[in-house]
Write a protein that holds these residues in place. Structure first.
Motif, mmCIF file in Angstrom:
data_model
loop_
_atom_site.group_PDB
_atom_site.id
_atom_site.type_symbol
_atom_site.label_atom_id
_atom_site.label_comp_id
_atom_site.label_asym_id
_atom_site.label_seq_id
_atom_site.Cartn_x
_atom_site.Cartn_y
_atom_site.Cartn_z
ATOM 1 N N GLU A 248 -6.085 -32.844 -81.115
ATOM 2 C CA GLU A 248 -4.851 -32.134 -80.759
ATOM 3 C C GLU A 248 -3.850 -32.179 -81.904
ATOM 4 O O GLU A 248 -3.212 -31.157 -82.234
ATOM 5 C CB GLU A 248 -4.244 -32.752 -79.503
ATOM 6 N N LEU A 251 -5.026 -29.856 -84.549
ATOM 7 C CA LEU A 251 -4.841 -28.462 -84.129
ATOM 8 C C LEU A 251 -3.385 -28.034 -84.283
ATOM 9 O O LEU A 251 -3.101 -26.899 -84.698
ATOM 10 C CB LEU A 251 -5.297 -28.305 -82.678
ATOM 11 N N ALA A 254 -2.857 -27.540 -88.038
ATOM 12 C CA ALA A 254 -3.636 -26.426 -88.578
ATOM 13 C C ALA A 254 -3.048 -25.084 -88.138
ATOM 14 O O ALA A 254 -2.869 -24.176 -88.963
ATOM 15 C CB ALA A 254 -5.089 -26.537 -88.129
ATOM 16 N N THR A 255 -2.727 -24.946 -86.853
ATOM 17 C CA THR A 255 -2.156 -23.681 -86.375
ATOM 18 C C THR A 255 -0.785 -23.432 -86.982
ATOM 19 O O THR A 255 -0.468 -22.299 -87.371
ATOM 20 C CB THR A 255 -2.059 -23.684 -84.847
ATOM 21 N N ALA A 256 0.030 -24.484 -87.086
ATOM 22 C CA ALA A 256 1.352 -24.317 -87.705
ATOM 23 C C ALA A 256 1.216 -23.887 -89.154
ATOM 24 O O ALA A 256 1.935 -22.992 -89.629
ATOM 25 C CB ALA A 256 2.131 -25.625 -87.605
ATOM 26 N N TRP A 258 -1.402 -22.349 -90.712
ATOM 27 C CA TRP A 258 -1.958 -21.012 -90.905
ATOM 28 C C TRP A 258 -1.007 -19.928 -90.435
ATOM 29 O O TRP A 258 -0.999 -18.819 -91.008
ATOM 30 C CB TRP A 258 -3.302 -20.902 -90.189
ATOM 31 N N TYR A 259 -0.198 -20.186 -89.435
ATOM 32 C CA TYR A 259 0.823 -19.206 -89.057
ATOM 33 C C TYR A 259 1.881 -19.086 -90.144
ATOM 34 O O TYR A 259 2.383 -17.991 -90.420
ATOM 35 C CB TYR A 259 1.476 -19.591 -87.720
ATOM 36 N N GLN A 309 0.056 -29.100 -94.180
ATOM 37 C CA GLN A 309 -0.350 -28.811 -92.803
ATOM 38 C C GLN A 309 -1.723 -28.152 -92.740
ATOM 39 O O GLN A 309 -2.522 -28.446 -91.845
ATOM 40 C CB GLN A 309 0.706 -27.920 -92.130
#
Length: 415
Positions: A248, A251, A254-256, A258-259, A309
Protein backbone atom coordinates in the motif's frame (compact mmCIF):
# COMPACT_ATOMS: atom_id res chain seq x y z
CA UNK A 1 16.12 -27.70 -8.36
CA UNK A 2 17.10 -28.99 -4.95
CA UNK A 3 18.52 -25.59 -4.03
CA UNK A 4 15.32 -23.84 -5.10
CA UNK A 5 13.25 -26.34 -3.12
CA UNK A 6 15.45 -25.75 -0.07
CA UNK A 7 15.10 -21.97 -0.37
CA UNK A 8 11.32 -22.23 -0.69
CA UNK A 9 11.20 -24.50 2.35
CA UNK A 10 13.24 -22.05 4.41
CA UNK A 11 11.09 -19.12 3.30
CA UNK A 12 7.90 -21.01 4.15
CA UNK A 13 9.27 -21.89 7.57
CA UNK A 14 10.10 -18.26 8.32
CA UNK A 15 6.68 -17.03 7.20
CA UNK A 16 4.80 -19.63 9.25
CA UNK A 17 7.02 -19.88 12.34
CA UNK A 18 7.60 -16.20 13.05
CA UNK A 19 5.74 -12.89 13.04
CA UNK A 20 8.13 -10.87 10.90
CA UNK A 21 9.00 -7.24 11.50
CA UNK A 22 7.95 -6.89 15.17
CA UNK A 23 9.66 -3.52 15.49
CA UNK A 24 8.24 -2.23 12.22
CA UNK A 25 4.68 -3.21 13.14
CA UNK A 26 5.13 -1.72 16.60
CA UNK A 27 6.29 1.60 15.22
CA UNK A 28 3.42 1.83 12.72
CA UNK A 29 1.01 0.97 15.54
CA UNK A 30 2.47 3.79 17.59
CA UNK A 31 2.60 6.13 14.61
CA UNK A 32 -0.97 5.77 13.45
CA UNK A 33 -2.52 5.70 16.91
CA UNK A 34 -0.51 8.79 17.87
CA UNK A 35 -1.56 10.59 14.68
CA UNK A 36 -5.26 9.91 15.29
CA UNK A 37 -5.00 10.70 19.00
CA UNK A 38 -3.32 14.07 18.39
CA UNK A 39 -5.86 14.91 15.70
CA UNK A 40 -8.81 14.15 17.98
CA UNK A 41 -7.30 16.16 20.83
CA UNK A 42 -6.47 19.15 18.65
CA UNK A 43 -9.95 19.18 17.15
CA UNK A 44 -11.69 18.57 20.47
CA UNK A 45 -13.02 22.17 20.66
CA UNK A 46 -14.35 21.82 17.09
CA UNK A 47 -15.63 18.26 17.31
CA UNK A 48 -19.29 19.25 16.97
CA UNK A 49 -18.61 21.12 13.71
CA UNK A 50 -16.44 18.35 12.27
CA UNK A 51 -18.32 15.18 13.14
CA UNK A 52 -21.15 16.18 15.46
CA UNK A 53 -24.61 17.71 15.36
CA UNK A 54 -23.41 21.24 14.51
CA UNK A 55 -21.51 20.30 11.37
CA UNK A 56 -22.44 21.51 7.87
CA UNK A 57 -22.60 17.84 6.86
CA UNK A 58 -25.71 17.15 8.90
CA UNK A 59 -26.83 13.89 10.43
CA UNK A 60 -29.53 13.56 7.76
CA UNK A 61 -27.07 14.05 4.89
CA UNK A 62 -24.70 11.50 6.42
CA UNK A 63 -27.56 9.03 6.80
CA UNK A 64 -28.48 9.42 3.13
CA UNK A 65 -24.88 8.90 2.00
CA UNK A 66 -24.34 5.85 4.20
CA UNK A 67 -27.58 4.36 2.85
CA UNK A 68 -26.04 4.46 -0.64
CA UNK A 69 -22.44 3.38 0.06
CA UNK A 70 -23.07 1.08 3.09
CA UNK A 71 -20.21 2.65 5.07
CA UNK A 72 -19.79 1.71 8.72
CA UNK A 73 -20.31 4.33 11.43
CA UNK A 74 -21.89 3.91 14.84
CA UNK A 75 -22.55 7.67 15.06
CA UNK A 76 -25.65 7.14 12.92
CA UNK A 77 -27.13 4.77 15.47
CA UNK A 78 -28.44 7.81 17.32
CA UNK A 79 -28.57 11.56 16.68
CA UNK A 80 -28.34 12.51 20.36
CA UNK A 81 -25.51 14.76 21.55
CA UNK A 82 -24.73 12.41 24.43
CA UNK A 83 -24.14 9.50 22.06
CA UNK A 84 -21.75 11.60 19.98
CA UNK A 85 -19.80 12.71 23.05
CA UNK A 86 -19.48 9.13 24.28
CA UNK A 87 -18.27 7.83 20.90
CA UNK A 88 -15.74 10.66 20.54
CA UNK A 89 -14.39 10.07 24.04
CA UNK A 90 -14.12 6.33 23.38
CA UNK A 91 -12.23 7.00 20.14
CA UNK A 92 -9.70 9.04 22.11
CA UNK A 93 -9.42 6.31 24.76
CA UNK A 94 -8.97 3.50 22.22
CA UNK A 95 -6.24 5.47 20.43
CA UNK A 96 -4.39 6.01 23.70
CA UNK A 97 -4.63 2.36 24.73
CA UNK A 98 -3.42 1.16 21.33
CA UNK A 99 -0.54 3.62 21.54
CA UNK A 100 0.45 2.12 24.90
CA UNK A 101 -0.01 -1.42 23.57
CA UNK A 102 -2.64 -2.53 26.09
CA UNK A 103 -4.62 -5.54 24.78
CA UNK A 104 -3.49 -4.72 21.26
CA UNK A 105 -5.58 -7.42 19.58
CA UNK A 106 -8.74 -5.88 20.99
CA UNK A 107 -7.64 -2.26 20.85
CA UNK A 108 -6.63 -2.51 17.21
CA UNK A 109 -10.21 -3.55 16.39
CA UNK A 110 -11.71 -0.78 18.52
CA UNK A 111 -9.25 1.71 17.03
CA UNK A 112 -10.49 0.74 13.58
CA UNK A 113 -14.09 1.18 14.74
CA UNK A 114 -13.28 4.68 16.04
CA UNK A 115 -11.52 5.74 12.85
CA UNK A 116 -14.22 4.42 10.53
CA UNK A 117 -17.00 5.79 12.71
CA UNK A 118 -15.79 9.38 12.70
CA UNK A 119 -14.43 9.50 9.16
CA UNK A 120 -17.53 7.93 7.60
CA UNK A 121 -19.73 10.34 9.53
CA UNK A 122 -18.21 13.34 7.70
CA UNK A 123 -16.44 12.10 4.59
CA UNK A 124 -15.29 15.53 3.43
CA UNK A 125 -13.15 16.24 6.48
CA UNK A 126 -9.47 15.48 5.98
CA UNK A 127 -6.28 16.45 4.22
CA UNK A 128 -5.24 13.23 2.49
CA UNK A 129 -3.70 11.67 5.56
CA UNK A 130 -7.17 10.55 6.61
CA UNK A 131 -7.31 8.17 3.63
CA UNK A 132 -4.03 6.55 4.66
CA UNK A 133 -5.21 6.28 8.27
CA UNK A 134 -8.52 4.82 7.11
CA UNK A 135 -6.82 1.97 5.23
CA UNK A 136 -4.06 1.32 7.75
CA UNK A 137 -6.50 1.09 10.65
CA UNK A 138 -8.06 -1.92 8.91
CA UNK A 139 -4.70 -3.53 8.13
CA UNK A 140 -3.50 -3.15 11.73
CA UNK A 141 -6.27 -5.48 12.90
CA UNK A 142 -4.52 -8.39 11.17
CA UNK A 143 -1.04 -7.73 12.62
CA UNK A 144 0.59 -8.81 15.87
CA UNK A 145 1.57 -5.23 16.58
CA UNK A 146 2.13 -5.60 20.33
CA UNK A 147 5.11 -7.96 20.30
CA UNK A 148 7.52 -5.20 21.37
CA UNK A 149 7.24 -1.73 22.90
CA UNK A 150 3.88 -2.43 24.52
CA UNK A 151 2.21 -3.20 27.81
CA UNK A 152 1.27 -6.56 26.30
CA UNK A 153 4.96 -7.38 25.89
CA UNK A 154 5.59 -6.54 29.55
CA UNK A 155 2.67 -8.71 30.65
CA UNK A 156 3.94 -11.61 28.53
CA UNK A 157 7.41 -11.35 30.06
CA UNK A 158 5.93 -11.39 33.55
CA UNK A 159 3.76 -14.39 32.67
CA UNK A 160 6.78 -16.22 31.25
CA UNK A 161 8.73 -15.50 34.42
CA UNK A 162 5.82 -16.80 36.51
CA UNK A 163 5.65 -20.01 34.48
CA UNK A 164 9.39 -20.45 34.90
CA UNK A 165 8.84 -20.36 38.68
CA UNK A 166 6.20 -23.07 38.38
CA UNK A 167 3.26 -20.70 38.79
CA UNK A 168 0.22 -20.57 36.54
CA UNK A 169 -0.73 -16.96 35.76
CA UNK A 170 -4.41 -16.20 35.26
CA UNK A 171 -5.72 -13.47 32.98
CA UNK A 172 -9.09 -12.24 34.20
CA UNK A 173 -9.16 -8.95 32.27
CA UNK A 174 -8.96 -10.55 28.82
CA UNK A 175 -11.97 -12.89 29.17
CA UNK A 176 -14.02 -10.17 30.86
CA UNK A 177 -13.25 -7.72 28.05
CA UNK A 178 -14.00 -10.39 25.45
CA UNK A 179 -17.34 -11.23 27.08
CA UNK A 180 -18.46 -7.61 27.41
CA UNK A 181 -17.59 -6.76 23.81
CA UNK A 182 -19.25 -9.95 22.58
CA UNK A 183 -22.45 -9.02 24.40
CA UNK A 184 -22.42 -5.52 22.86
CA UNK A 185 -21.74 -6.95 19.42
CA UNK A 186 -24.60 -9.43 19.77
CA UNK A 187 -27.02 -6.71 20.92
CA UNK A 188 -26.03 -4.44 18.00
CA UNK A 189 -26.48 -7.30 15.53
CA UNK A 190 -29.87 -8.33 16.90
CA UNK A 191 -31.01 -4.70 16.89
CA UNK A 192 -30.24 -4.45 13.17
CA UNK A 193 -27.47 -1.89 13.57
CA UNK A 194 -25.09 -3.99 11.46
CA UNK A 195 -27.39 -4.42 8.46
CA UNK A 196 -25.66 -1.85 6.23
CA UNK A 197 -21.98 -2.56 5.84
CA UNK A 198 -21.11 -6.26 5.59
CA UNK A 199 -17.33 -6.24 5.85
CA UNK A 200 -16.90 -4.62 9.27
CA UNK A 201 -19.52 -6.73 11.13
CA UNK A 202 -18.06 -9.90 9.60
CA UNK A 203 -14.58 -8.81 10.64
CA UNK A 204 -15.73 -8.02 14.18
CA UNK A 205 -17.37 -11.42 14.60
CA UNK A 206 -14.37 -13.20 13.08
CA UNK A 207 -11.94 -11.53 15.46
CA UNK A 208 -14.23 -12.20 18.44
CA UNK A 209 -14.49 -15.91 17.58
CA UNK A 210 -10.74 -16.12 16.93
CA UNK A 211 -10.11 -14.71 20.40
CA UNK A 212 -12.38 -17.39 21.84
CA UNK A 213 -10.50 -20.16 20.02
CA UNK A 214 -7.16 -18.74 21.18
CA UNK A 215 -8.28 -18.70 24.82
CA UNK A 216 -9.78 -22.20 24.68
CA UNK A 217 -6.70 -23.64 22.96
CA UNK A 218 -4.46 -22.23 25.65
CA UNK A 219 -6.63 -23.14 28.62
CA UNK A 220 -8.47 -26.38 27.90
CA UNK A 221 -6.49 -28.26 25.28
CA UNK A 222 -4.68 -31.33 26.59
CA UNK A 223 -1.77 -30.82 24.19
CA UNK A 224 -0.08 -27.81 22.66
CA UNK A 225 -1.00 -28.77 19.09
CA UNK A 226 -4.13 -26.58 18.77
CA UNK A 227 -2.29 -23.56 20.14
CA UNK A 228 0.67 -24.19 17.81
CA UNK A 229 -1.69 -24.42 14.83
CA UNK A 230 -3.41 -21.16 15.80
CA UNK A 231 -0.02 -19.52 16.26
CA UNK A 232 1.00 -20.57 12.74
CA UNK A 233 -2.23 -19.20 11.28
CA UNK A 234 -1.76 -15.95 13.20
CA UNK A 235 1.79 -15.60 11.91
CA UNK A 236 0.65 -16.14 8.33
CA UNK A 237 -2.11 -13.54 8.69
CA UNK A 238 0.31 -11.09 10.33
CA UNK A 239 2.95 -11.51 7.62
CA UNK A 240 0.34 -11.19 4.89
CA UNK A 241 -1.00 -7.98 6.44
CA UNK A 242 2.54 -6.62 6.76
CA UNK A 243 3.09 -7.32 3.07
CA UNK A 244 -0.16 -5.52 2.23
CA UNK A 245 0.92 -2.48 4.29
CA UNK A 246 4.22 -2.36 2.43
CA UNK A 247 2.48 -2.74 -0.92
CA UNK A 248 0.00 0.00 0.00
CA UNK A 249 2.81 2.42 0.85
CA UNK A 250 4.56 1.61 -2.44
CA UNK A 251 1.29 2.07 -4.35
CA UNK A 252 0.71 5.46 -2.77
CA UNK A 253 4.13 6.72 -3.81
CA UNK A 254 4.08 5.10 -7.25
CA UNK A 255 0.67 6.52 -8.20
CA UNK A 256 1.55 9.95 -6.81
CA UNK A 257 4.83 9.99 -8.72
CA UNK A 258 3.40 8.84 -12.05
CA UNK A 259 0.51 11.30 -11.84
CA UNK A 260 3.02 14.07 -11.18
CA UNK A 261 5.02 13.06 -14.24
CA UNK A 262 1.97 13.84 -16.39
CA UNK A 263 1.52 17.35 -14.95
CA UNK A 264 2.98 20.28 -16.89
CA UNK A 265 4.01 22.14 -13.71
CA UNK A 266 5.97 19.12 -12.54
CA UNK A 267 7.53 18.76 -15.96
CA UNK A 268 8.78 22.35 -16.08
CA UNK A 269 10.00 22.22 -12.45
CA UNK A 270 7.72 24.86 -10.95
CA UNK A 271 5.05 22.78 -9.16
CA UNK A 272 6.51 23.18 -5.66
CA UNK A 273 6.32 26.97 -5.94
CA UNK A 274 2.53 27.25 -6.07
CA UNK A 275 1.39 25.53 -2.85
CA UNK A 276 3.94 27.62 -0.96
CA UNK A 277 1.97 30.73 -1.92
CA UNK A 278 -1.57 29.52 -1.32
CA UNK A 279 -3.02 31.31 1.69
CA UNK A 280 -4.65 28.13 2.98
CA UNK A 281 -1.29 26.33 3.03
CA UNK A 282 0.90 29.19 4.29
CA UNK A 283 1.03 29.25 8.09
CA UNK A 284 4.51 30.80 7.82
CA UNK A 285 4.49 33.15 4.78
CA UNK A 286 8.01 34.42 5.45
CA UNK A 287 9.37 30.89 5.51
CA UNK A 288 7.52 30.01 2.31
CA UNK A 289 8.96 33.10 0.60
CA UNK A 290 12.46 32.14 1.72
CA UNK A 291 12.15 28.59 0.40
CA UNK A 292 10.76 29.72 -2.96
CA UNK A 293 13.21 32.62 -3.46
CA UNK A 294 15.61 30.46 -5.48
CA UNK A 295 14.24 29.18 -8.77
CA UNK A 296 16.99 26.60 -8.95
CA UNK A 297 16.11 25.22 -5.54
CA UNK A 298 12.41 25.00 -6.46
CA UNK A 299 13.28 23.11 -9.64
CA UNK A 300 15.58 20.69 -7.84
CA UNK A 301 13.01 19.93 -5.13
CA UNK A 302 10.27 19.47 -7.74
CA UNK A 303 12.25 17.01 -9.83
CA UNK A 304 13.67 15.22 -6.78
CA UNK A 305 10.16 14.67 -5.38
CA UNK A 306 8.96 13.06 -8.60
CA UNK A 307 12.10 10.96 -9.01
CA UNK A 308 12.03 9.65 -5.45
CA UNK A 309 8.33 8.74 -5.52
CA UNK A 310 8.59 6.94 -8.84
CA UNK A 311 11.82 5.13 -7.96
CA UNK A 312 11.10 4.14 -4.35
CA UNK A 313 9.17 0.87 -4.99
CA UNK A 314 12.07 -0.37 -7.15
CA UNK A 315 14.71 0.22 -4.47
CA UNK A 316 13.32 -2.00 -1.70
CA UNK A 317 15.86 -4.76 -2.27
CA UNK A 318 18.82 -2.42 -2.26
CA UNK A 319 19.44 -1.50 1.36
CA UNK A 320 21.53 1.63 0.90
CA UNK A 321 19.46 3.22 -1.86
CA UNK A 322 16.22 2.38 -0.09
CA UNK A 323 17.38 3.90 3.19
CA UNK A 324 18.63 7.06 1.44
CA UNK A 325 15.31 7.60 -0.36
CA UNK A 326 13.40 6.77 2.81
CA UNK A 327 15.32 9.43 4.74
CA UNK A 328 14.59 11.95 1.98
CA UNK A 329 10.84 11.20 2.05
CA UNK A 330 10.63 11.42 5.83
CA UNK A 331 12.47 14.74 5.74
CA UNK A 332 10.18 15.96 2.99
CA UNK A 333 7.08 15.10 5.02
CA UNK A 334 8.55 16.86 8.05
CA UNK A 335 9.05 19.99 5.92
CA UNK A 336 5.48 19.71 4.59
CA UNK A 337 4.17 19.50 8.17
CA UNK A 338 5.86 22.79 9.09
CA UNK A 339 5.83 24.83 5.88
CA UNK A 340 2.40 23.86 4.51
CA UNK A 341 0.70 23.35 7.89
CA UNK A 342 -0.26 19.70 7.30
CA UNK A 343 1.05 17.97 10.42
CA UNK A 344 -1.39 15.06 10.49
CA UNK A 345 -0.98 14.25 6.82
CA UNK A 346 2.78 14.20 7.35
CA UNK A 347 2.55 12.10 10.51
CA UNK A 348 0.36 9.55 8.72
CA UNK A 349 2.79 9.30 5.81
CA UNK A 350 5.82 9.04 8.11
CA UNK A 351 4.04 6.26 10.01
CA UNK A 352 3.45 4.44 6.72
CA UNK A 353 7.12 4.94 5.76
CA UNK A 354 8.19 3.43 9.09
CA UNK A 355 7.38 -0.08 7.87
CA UNK A 356 10.57 0.13 5.77
CA UNK A 357 12.85 1.40 8.53
CA UNK A 358 15.85 -0.82 9.36
CA UNK A 359 15.43 -3.00 12.43
CA UNK A 360 18.82 -2.04 13.81
CA UNK A 361 17.89 1.64 13.61
CA UNK A 362 14.56 1.05 15.35
CA UNK A 363 16.21 -0.89 18.17
CA UNK A 364 18.78 1.86 18.68
CA UNK A 365 16.01 4.45 18.58
CA UNK A 366 14.06 2.49 21.19
CA UNK A 367 17.14 2.35 23.39
CA UNK A 368 17.66 6.11 23.10
CA UNK A 369 14.02 6.80 23.97
CA UNK A 370 14.19 4.44 26.94
CA UNK A 371 17.35 6.08 28.27
CA UNK A 372 15.94 9.57 27.72
CA UNK A 373 12.71 8.70 29.51
CA UNK A 374 14.37 6.85 32.35
CA UNK A 375 12.14 3.80 32.25
CA UNK A 376 9.82 3.81 29.27
CA UNK A 377 10.07 0.06 28.92
CA UNK A 378 10.59 -2.72 31.45
CA UNK A 379 14.01 -4.05 32.34
CA UNK A 380 15.00 -6.91 30.11
CA UNK A 381 14.83 -5.33 26.65
CA UNK A 382 12.25 -6.18 24.01
CA UNK A 383 9.14 -8.27 24.14
CA UNK A 384 8.89 -11.98 24.75
CA UNK A 385 9.82 -13.09 21.22
CA UNK A 386 11.57 -16.43 20.53
CA UNK A 387 15.24 -15.75 19.87
CA UNK A 388 15.51 -17.64 16.61
CA UNK A 389 18.90 -16.74 15.15
CA UNK A 390 20.04 -17.07 11.61
CA UNK A 391 23.59 -17.70 10.54
CA UNK A 392 25.47 -14.50 11.29
CA UNK A 393 23.52 -13.86 14.49
CA UNK A 394 20.50 -12.10 12.92
CA UNK A 395 17.05 -12.80 14.24
CA UNK A 396 14.55 -14.56 12.02
CA UNK A 397 11.72 -12.25 13.05
CA UNK A 398 13.34 -8.94 12.26
CA UNK A 399 13.12 -8.34 8.51
CA UNK A 400 9.72 -8.60 6.79
CA UNK A 401 11.10 -8.46 3.25
CA UNK A 402 13.74 -11.14 3.81
CA UNK A 403 11.12 -13.82 4.37
CA UNK A 404 11.11 -14.53 0.63
CA UNK A 405 14.31 -15.41 -1.23
CA UNK A 406 15.43 -13.02 -3.90
CA UNK A 407 15.95 -14.26 -7.46
CA UNK A 408 19.14 -16.21 -7.88
CA UNK A 409 18.99 -17.97 -4.53
CA UNK A 410 20.17 -15.05 -2.39
CA UNK A 411 18.07 -13.09 0.08
CA UNK A 412 16.71 -9.65 -0.61
CA UNK A 413 18.08 -7.11 1.83
CA UNK A 414 15.52 -5.07 3.68
CA UNK A 415 17.60 -3.53 6.45
Amino acid sequence: MNRLRSELSRATARVTDTALGPYQTAVIRIGFSLTWLLFLLREFPHRHELYGPDGPWSWGLAEQLVATNDAFTVLLWSDSRGWFEAVYALAVLWSLLLLLGWRTRTMSVLFMVGVLTLQNRSVFMGDGGDNVLHLMSVYLVFTRCGRVWSLDARRERRAAAARARGERPHDRVGPALWGALGLLLALATLAGRMDGDRFVPALLWTVWLAQALWWLAGRRAGTRQPRILLDVVTNIVHNGALLVIMAEACLIYATAGWYKVQGTRWQDGTAVYYPLHLEYFSPWPALADLLSASGTMVMLVTYATVAVQVAFPFTLFNRRVKNALLAFMILEHAVIAVVLGLPFFSLAMIAADAVFLPTAFLRRLGGLVARAGGRLRPRGGGAFVPDQRRPGGRRADEDPVEAVPAPGGGHGSHT
